[in-house]
Structure formats: C-alpha cells, structure tokens
Design an enzyme around this catalytic site. Structure first.
Site, mmCIF file in Angstrom:
data_model
loop_
_atom_site.group_PDB
_atom_site.id
_atom_site.type_symbol
_atom_site.label_atom_id
_atom_site.label_comp_id
_atom_site.label_asym_id
_atom_site.label_seq_id
_atom_site.Cartn_x
_atom_site.Cartn_y
_atom_site.Cartn_z
ATOM 1 N N CYS A 44 0.638 -1.175 0.064
ATOM 2 C CA CYS A 44 0.012 -0.056 -0.104
ATOM 3 C C CYS A 44 0.882 1.142 -0.234
ATOM 4 O O CYS A 44 0.421 2.098 -0.508
ATOM 5 C CB CYS A 44 -0.977 0.193 1.136
ATOM 6 N N ASP B 270 -2.189 -4.321 7.636
ATOM 7 C CA ASP B 270 -3.457 -5.157 8.313
ATOM 8 C C ASP B 270 -3.132 -6.835 7.676
ATOM 9 O O ASP B 270 -3.558 -7.663 8.323
ATOM 10 C CB ASP B 270 -4.788 -4.483 8.072
ATOM 11 N N CYS C 261 -2.054 2.434 3.471
ATOM 12 C CA CYS C 261 -2.884 1.315 4.232
ATOM 13 C C CYS C 261 -3.693 1.938 5.149
ATOM 14 O O CYS C 261 -3.811 3.093 5.589
ATOM 15 C CB CYS C 261 -1.651 0.216 4.814
ATOM 16 N N LYS D 144 -4.809 2.339 8.154
ATOM 17 C CA LYS D 144 -4.803 3.136 9.559
ATOM 18 C C LYS D 144 -4.358 4.798 9.220
ATOM 19 O O LYS D 144 -4.271 5.464 9.835
ATOM 20 C CB LYS D 144 -4.153 2.353 10.812
ATOM 21 N N CYS E 171 -5.503 -2.268 -1.115
ATOM 22 C CA CYS E 171 -6.462 -3.492 -1.182
ATOM 23 C C CYS E 171 -7.754 -2.904 -2.302
ATOM 24 O O CYS E 171 -8.166 -1.968 -1.978
ATOM 25 C CB CYS E 171 -6.849 -4.164 -0.077
ATOM 26 N N GLU F 89 -8.424 -7.420 13.936
ATOM 27 C CA GLU F 89 -9.472 -7.610 13.014
ATOM 28 C C GLU F 89 -9.552 -9.174 12.778
ATOM 29 O O GLU F 89 -8.731 -10.044 13.249
ATOM 30 C CB GLU F 89 -9.135 -7.285 11.657
ATOM 31 N N SER G 70 -12.104 -6.939 9.162
ATOM 32 C CA SER G 70 -11.498 -6.315 8.135
ATOM 33 C C SER G 70 -12.623 -5.789 7.199
ATOM 34 O O SER G 70 -13.709 -6.125 7.160
ATOM 35 C CB SER G 70 -10.761 -7.427 7.260
#
Length: 584
Positions: A57, A89, A130, A132, A202, A452, A478
């Site tokens: 990411c 994550d 990513c 957070k 993602c 998660e 997630s």
C-alpha cells in the site's frame, strides 16, 4: 468562505523558529540540509508519508512525495519530508501482530503531531496508503489545525486468474476452502500468486478505499484524487496538483477545522453508507470528529445509514473494485449521485477553496455502467452498514449488511476467549450451520488492540458457512469481511460487558434489519453471572500494548486515547468560569 479572514501569514509557525538573532543555531541546522537565505523567507511545508517496505500500500509513496515536494518548491514553499509508521493489516492478520494495527493509528497521529509541533511547519500534506494511515493522518491534521491536504496513495489493480478478478479476500477465503478440502494446494497457490499484481492498497471497498472515499467526501482531498490506482500513469499529475493546492490553502488560510465541520462528517457518513464501506469507519469517523470537536455518536451514524441508499456495487458485498469506480469517474460520481438526491451538504468547504457543490457542478453520472446507481433506483434503500443494540450491546455494535441476504439469526453460542481458539475450532470443522460464534476479550482494552478477524470470517466462507452462521465479537472486522459478522460489541468483555458473561449454548438473537443483538437470558441471570465474573489479565504488562490498554476509550467513542477538542474546550470554559467566580 474565507472573505472575512485577514491576509494570511504564510510563515505563521516557522517564523518563530527561523527569524531573529537567537535563531542562528536553528538556521545553521537548516543550512546543513541545503537551505539558503532566500528559503528562510518562505513557508515550511511538512510532507508526511507512510512510505515503507512493510506493505504494498505504501511502497510508492516516496516517489509520490518527491513530485509533491517539487510542486511545493515551484509554488514558493520549502517542503520538508518526513515519514511515519504503517502496519500492514493483511500481513498482521490472524496472529498476535494484529494487536498492533489499530494502535498504529494513534502512533501515526501522535508522531505527525510531534514533528509538526517540534519544527513549527506552516502547512501539511499527508500521503497515506494502508488502512490506519488514512484516519491517522487526518486525525493529526484536525489536531494541528494548520492548512492541510490529504492524498491517498492509490489502490492496487485487481489480480486475474482464469478470467476472474481477484482481491486479497479471495486468498483468505481460499485458505478456508483448502482446509475444507474444496480446493487443492496447487489451486490455493495459484490464487496466492495472482491476487496482488503490484503496488497499492487492497482493491475492494475495504477500509483503505472506504477512508479514501471519506477523505473526498469530508473535503480534505482533491476531487477525484482517491480513485487513481497507485501505478496509474497520471498519478504524477495528481501529486503535482497536491503540491500546488497546499500553497493555495496556505495563502487562503483555510484550515482543517474550517472544512471538517458537522455537516462535512455527515457527508462522510453518507459515502460510507452509499458504498457499503468498511465497519472500521465507525471507529475512525468518531475519532476524527473528536479531534476537531464535533460530537458524533453511533446513533448519529446509524440514523444517516438508515436514510442513505446503497448506490455503489463494490466488493466485498458487490461485484466491482476501486479501479472500476475510477474508470467511470471515481468518487465524485458517487458524491454527485448523493447531491442530486438531496443527500449531500453541497455548501461544505473543501481543500479546493470551493464547496462540494461547486466541485461537482460539471460531474456527470455515466449511464452505460452498473458500478454506481442513481438514488431513484438504488441497490438498497438503506446504507451498507447497520448499528445494533440490545442486552448484548448496550453501547452498540456494527455489522455490514451490503450484499448480505442472511440478516436474521437465532442460534446457540459457541464461545471462544480469543481469535486463535475460534480459528482452531473452525479448522477442526467444529462450527456447524446455525451456530453463533462468539469471540471475546479482543476489544480495545482486552486485546489489547481490537484485532480484525478476517482470517476467521474468510475461513467460514471457505467452508460454505458464511450465510448460515453468525459471528459476534468485541474485536473488529476487516473491510473485506462478509457474512453476518457483528463487531465492536460494547461494552467489551474485559470491562465487564455482557459479551463476557456468555456461555456456550446460550441462545443469541441477531436482527440486522431491526438493529437488535441480544441473548435470551433474564436480567436476573445476567446479574448473577456478573457477580461471579472476574476481569482477566491481558498478559501485557509493559510496552506500547500495555500503555494503549491503559489509555484507550471504548469502541463506541472511536477507541481514542486522549480527550478531544470538545473536552479540551469544555475544560477551558470550566476553568474560566471558576476563575470568574473566584474574582466575584
């Protein structure tokens, strides 16, 4: 919007560090980094990225920052690049490492605040990738309240296998399918090797893309900037525009608290609802709101979810990924659909210096596509998320209902203290249709860190149980999770919440239509169990996880770790009143 403001002092912060005889040592340090006398007359602009090699990411962000810095320089500023952390994550998923994920949001916000405060930079561009990193950077912007702009580093292109688009969720679900004997190890390997073709976050409407949509809806990102894939050839132009835009924001003295108003947060909630976004938004939006002094409760969020139709057909509940949305015009298309339906506050200021309505004036919703629907013919008449309450969740819980057909459930609990025990039971195929899987002591304090559970939920789907069981947890899910999976159950088990009183065999009732989460036990029985309950230890008695557990508030308040602006202002008001009383 800014007509009544005084002419901006472009060096409103940095002059305190640079100017005067007694700042000669400070200038000496800057000269060592190549700054000149001419540079000392220009504003210093922090360019904060979450670049690292820990996740795809963020892997392109260093290159993007270089373009932003060049644009800042050409527009009359002096850029100062620095980085902060990111926790993947996906790589942290399913083991102890996931406890670090949500905590990283606080570290990101705190570290950016410290660098900006310590060096007194005049403005901030934050570039994140990513999950957070997006709320963490925007929290810092709200806290600092210097002219700021957010840029999303971009989504990944979808993987391809045998003519089918793949995302990382397909890999997690393939693991469940393999353990159930439904696919071979070679088939699992093929999915693994083809799901992630390159850099970027993602691809589905998971947490990163959800918060990227939020950044535009709340007004902190340039229109359309969140849709560009990380490796798109036009991304360099977006980076350049951000460098130019931050200098305009600085000149106009437009600050995050001018932009992130109550109405702007309502716009942000709308786009989460309309896109079937991640349940993690129910943590991040209250946390961001706290930083700017905007009261925002789960009840507020639920009201807007109930009023907002689902308009975008995005994974995991739908068919498409962020790149498909980008192809038809990106986030502005969804915002335009909401605006046309009277569901968006068009008068909210944005980082363009214009309002949302002005930004969207020329946006057209393409007709020959089925990624985004008009509000008069939506995928669903309500939003993609739902807040649940009941005797198991007095503070609330959250479930993603986008694309979900299994919305009511009544079944016996199978109770697990922690994710590992639950995953092991799934691997042993001990979970059967009709069960209610309960995973507890995974909340913000009890985890600590509120892990998660994608490995668990994907394994259930891989065993074809995704539409026949329910899962409840005081942890979280997630953005890629699908199925009747209820997270953020509060109060959490570790503080004596009702989820900590459950026993295997108790009958759990879930109604995601009516917003109900309850256990079929009397108040007297729950009280008797509470009298016998003892708080467990987390096993962490030092380090950052211990510190987080001492400081963190409930999931319902965004799992924040410090009083927000509203509390700060209320305290100042109380102090002022007490002083006036003492004088009188």
């Amino acid at each position: 919007m800014t007509a009544n403001k005084k002419p901006a002092d472009l060096r409103h912060k940095s002059r305190h560090v640079i100017d005067g005889v007694n700042r000669a040592p400070h200038r000496a340090f800057y000269r060592a980094m190549g700054l000149t006398d001419a540079d000392f007359q220009k504003p210093l602009v922090g360019v904060a990225t979450t670049w690292s090699e820990v996740t795809p990411c963020n892997i392109t962000l260093k290159d993007q920052a270089a373009i932003i810095k060049t644009a800042v320089t050409e527009a009359g500023g002096v850029p100062r690049e620095f980085t902060t952390i990111s926790v993947s994550d996906g790589i942290a998923m399913g083991h102890e490492g996931m406890k670090a994920s949500l905590i990283s949001r606080e570290v990101i916000a705190d570290s950016v605040e410290l660098v900006m405060h310590g060096h007194q930079y005049d403005a901030l561009v934050g570039v994140g990738g990513c999950d957070k990193t997006l709320p963490g950077l925007m929290m810092a912007m709200g806290r600092l309240n210097v002219p700021s702009l957010f840029l999303y580093g971009g989504t990944i292109m979808p993987g391809q296998l045998q003519g089918k688009d793949l995302t990382i969720v397909d890999v997690y679900e393939a693991v469940g399918a393999f353990t159930a004997g439904k696919i071979t190890d070679h088939e699992l390997y093929e999915i693994e090797c083809n799901a992630c073709p390159g850099a970027g976050a993602c691809g589905g409407q998971f947490t990163a893309n959800t918060m990227a949509c939020v950044a535009e809806a709340i007004g902190m990102a340039l229109p359309g900037s969140s849709g560009y894939p990380a490796l798109h050839p036009d991304r360099a132009e977006v980076d350049r525009q951000c460098g130019e835009a931050i200098m305009r924001l600085l000149a106009a003295d437009i600050r995050p608290r001018d932009i992130m108003t109550r109405k702007a947060f309502e716009n942000a909630i709308r786009i989460v609802a309309a896109t079937g976004g991640s349940t993690n938004a129910c943590l991040h939006l209250p946390a961001m709101a706290s930083e700017v002094g905007v009261p925002l409760s789960l009840a507020d969020i639920d009201r807007i979810f109930n009023e907002t139709p689902t308009l975008a057909d995005l994974k995991p509940g739908g068919k498409y990924v962020m790149n498909d949305l980008f192809r038809i015009g990106g986030v502005p298309v969804i915002l335009k659909a909401l605006l046309d339906a009277g569901l968006l506050h068009g008068d909210c200021l944005t980082v363009t210096g214009k309002t949302q309505a002005e930004n969207l004036a020329d946006v057209i919703i393409p007709e020959a596509q089925d990624v985004v629907y008009h509000a008069n013919c939506p995928l669903s008449t309500t939003g993609g998320l739902k807040i649940l309450y009941g005797n198991l969740a007095p503070e609330g819980a959250v479930v993603k209902v986008a694309g979900l057909s299994h919305r009511q459930h009544r079944g016996p609990a199978k109770v697990f203290d922690g994710e590992e025990a639950a995953f092991a039971a799934i691997e042993r195929q001990e979970i059967v249709a009709g069960d209610t899987v309960v995973i507890r002591y995974e909340g913000p304090k009890g985890g600590p860190g509120m892990r998660e559970m994608l490995s668990v939920t994907a394994a259930l789907y891989g065993q074809d149980l995704g539409q026949s069981v329910a899962l409840i947890t005081d942890g979280r899910f997630s953005g890629g999770t699908r199925g009747l999976c209820i997270g953020h159950v509060g109060p959490e088990a570790s503080v004596g919440g009702p989820i900590g009183l459950l026993r295997t065999g108790d009958r759990i009732v879930v109604d995601a239509e009516q917003g109900l989460l309850s256990v079929e036990l009397s108040d007297a029985e729950l009280a008797a169990r509470r009298a016998q309950w003892q708080a467990p230890t987390t096993g962490y008695d030092r380090g950052v996880l211990w510190k987080y557990a001492q400081e963190v508030d409930s999931a319902a308040k965004g799992a924040i770790t410090h009083p927000g602006l509203a509390e700060q202002e209320a305290k100042a008001h109380r102090t002022e009143r007490e002083a006036s009383f003492s004088v009188s």
